[in-house]
Enzyme design. Structure first.
Site, mmCIF file in Angstrom:
data_model
loop_
_atom_site.group_PDB
_atom_site.id
_atom_site.type_symbol
_atom_site.label_atom_id
_atom_site.label_comp_id
_atom_site.label_asym_id
_atom_site.label_seq_id
_atom_site.Cartn_x
_atom_site.Cartn_y
_atom_site.Cartn_z
ATOM 1 N N ASP A 13 26.745 38.317 -46.250
ATOM 2 C CA ASP A 13 26.998 39.004 -44.979
ATOM 3 C C ASP A 13 26.345 40.381 -44.903
ATOM 4 O OD1 ASP A 13 28.732 36.853 -44.323
ATOM 5 O OD2 ASP A 13 30.334 37.820 -45.461
ATOM 6 N N LYS A 16 21.269 39.601 -43.515
ATOM 7 C CA LYS A 16 19.977 38.940 -43.794
ATOM 8 C C LYS A 16 19.433 38.256 -42.543
ATOM 9 C CE LYS A 16 21.881 36.375 -46.909
ATOM 10 N NZ LYS A 16 23.200 37.006 -46.979
ATOM 11 N N GLY A 40 26.505 31.812 -42.224
ATOM 12 C CA GLY A 40 26.584 31.791 -40.760
ATOM 13 C C GLY A 40 26.129 33.100 -40.204
ATOM 14 N N HIS A 41 25.264 33.039 -39.214
ATOM 15 C CA HIS A 41 24.993 34.281 -38.522
ATOM 16 C C HIS A 41 24.791 34.036 -37.044
ATOM 17 C CE1 HIS A 41 21.471 33.255 -41.059
ATOM 18 N NE2 HIS A 41 21.043 32.928 -39.868
ATOM 19 N N GLN A 228 24.148 33.638 -48.639
ATOM 20 C CA GLN A 228 25.133 34.350 -49.465
ATOM 21 C C GLN A 228 24.475 35.562 -50.142
ATOM 22 O OE1 GLN A 228 25.137 30.603 -50.051
ATOM 23 N NE2 GLN A 228 26.339 30.741 -48.193
#
Ligand code: IMP
Length: 440
Positions: A13, A16, A40-41, A228
């Site tokens: 988080d 990236k 997740g982004h 990650q």
């Protein structure tokens, strides 16, 4: 050798997604090499919001060829949903997205195992995302996995699903399962799920190792997108509170079938502070109001699970470990603006354990849990940096803070993110220019 590896330098988080999205404009290929739908982004493009878990953010740039490599564990249902979501939002998803034939798939039973393993672990639970990541990688290592190429040989698929399920049923014997979980252990149901995704995925399935080699041989700009962070790496992270893949460059090489020596530069993305989701040691964690302030200021809630992230000060001991084991050439510092209103800011520069001061990152989670952080204190800049795009426009104290991060990690800072928009970025040095001009 225009290959750039973008790695999470903390516990994930770090932002990236934004960095990859920004650099994707300059590349021809973006390749994801590990992890799965645990990542997740949220990306905003043309005013529309997309939540991506598996597909590289490069997909939002029509000229970019996106590769999901063999080191990823793909939930085929989640992938089909993501493709659908993107197409509905007007994004072209065709030959610009390829998935490795060797890529392992997350099956519904992996999620059942994930949640029951956590339950059985009790107080020792990892706090996983519940996406079946650990069980899918366990099956891969145990040679019980189902790969994307198996979808296209129905006999092989049926045989492998049967064997894998027989073992899962034994593992879960005696555990009470709800109806949906019982269904996830039925062979017919699993084969039905495979039937639903087979044709949709078929045009995207390729030998991605050959594609990577071709891109490198033709000197194309390639971006390796990590998921990650290195402190969640299966080998170098805070084991057992880690994810089940290798999040660093080693994972990129094995997960994409990349030849050695082709990575031009490695950047480690780090927030100007630290966050962590799930269980596990976090020496510089802030509890109470201070932690809450960072959480609210930084919008620190998981993009995959919505869980509040644990927040704390920048940990230079952990960062040095990250730099060492990723071989990072430089840092990208994100979310500097979240610190804008603080009177004072701390950086953890060492740990105290049993009355002794250490500056190395312990391998043992139990020791790390007992480490007391030693801090250096800095005055806050108390001026907005949000949206600043030139280094020279940063407040003096913010520049000083950044130079301390550089000093303590021994690495230059190539980029600084000052807000969620693509444009809210300071490019001190362009990573591809550095690679192409030579790192020295
Ligand atoms: P898993 O990857 O779902 O097995 O979860 C293992 C650990 O990694 C847990 O602490 C998760 O919270 C953490 N984790 C997995 N993916 C991410 C991510 O994308 N960001 C932050 N933490 C993650």
């Amino acid at each position: 050798m225009s290959v750039l590896s973008v790695i999470g330098g903390q516990w994930g988080d770090e932002g990236k997604g934004k960095v990859v999205d920004l650099l994707a404009r300059q590349v021809e290929v973006v390749a994801r090499y590990q992890g799965g739908a645990n990542a997740g982004h949220t990306v905003v493009a043309d005013g529309k919001e997309f939540i991506l878990h598996l597909i590289p953010t490069g997909i939002l740039h029509p000229h970019v060829h996106c590769i999901i490599g063999s080191g990823v564990v793909v939930d085929p249902v989640a992938l089909v949903d993501e493709i659908k979501q993107l197409r509905e939002g007007g994004i072209q998803v065709g030959g610009n997205l390829v998935i490795g034939k060797r890529t392992h798939m997350i099956m519904p039973y992996h999620k059942v195992l994930d949640s029951h393993m956590e339950e059985l672990l009790g107080v020792n639970r990892i706090g996983t995302t519940g996406r079946g990541i650990g069980p899918a990688y366990s099956d891969k290592a145990a040679r019980l996995g189902i790969r994307v190429c198996d979808l296209y040989d129905e006999k092989v698929l049926a045989d492998r699903v049967r064997v894998s399920l027989a073992i899962k049923k034994r593992l879960l014997a005696g555990i009470s399962l709800d109806e949906e979980e019982r269904r996830a252990l039925e062979e017919d149901y699993i084969l039905e799920v495979c039937d639903e995704v087979r044709e949709i995925l078929a045009p995207h399935v390729r030998n991605t190792d050959a594609e990577i080699l071709e891109a490198i041989t033709n000197n194309r700009r390639v971006l390796l997108e990590g998921a990650q962070g290195i402190l969640l790496d299966l080998d170098m992270g805070t084991y057992p509170y880690v994810t089940s893949s290798n999040t660093g460059v080693g994972g990129a090489l094995s997960g994409l079938g990349m030849p050695l020596g082709k990575v031009g530069a490695v950047v480690a993305v780090m927030k100007a502070y630290c966050t962590r989701v799930g269980q596990g040691p976090f020496p510089s964690e802030l509890h109470g109001d201070e932690g809450e302030r960072l959480r609210l200021g930084g919008g620190e809630f998981g993009a995959t699970t919505g869980r509040p992230r644990r927040c704390g000060w920048f940990d230079a001991v952990a960062a040095c470990h990250a730099v060492q084991v990723t071989g990072a050439d430089a840092l990208v510092v994100t979310k500097l603006d979240v610190l804008d209103n603080l009177d004072s800011i701390r950086i953890c520069v060492g740990y105290e354990i049993g009355g002794k001061r250490i500056t190395t990152f312990p391998a043992e989670a139990t020791i790390l849990e007992r480490c007391i952080p030693v801090y250096e204190d800095f005055q806050g800049w108390k001026e907005p940096t949000a949206g600043v795009r030139n280094y020279g426009d940063l407040p003096v104290k913010a520049k000083e803070y950044l130079s301390h991060l550089g000093r303590l990690t021994g690495k230059p800072i190539w980029m600084i993110s000052t807000g969620p928009d693509r444009e809210d970025t300071i490019e001190v040095r362009n990573p591809f220019s550095v690679i192409e001009e030579g790192l020295g």
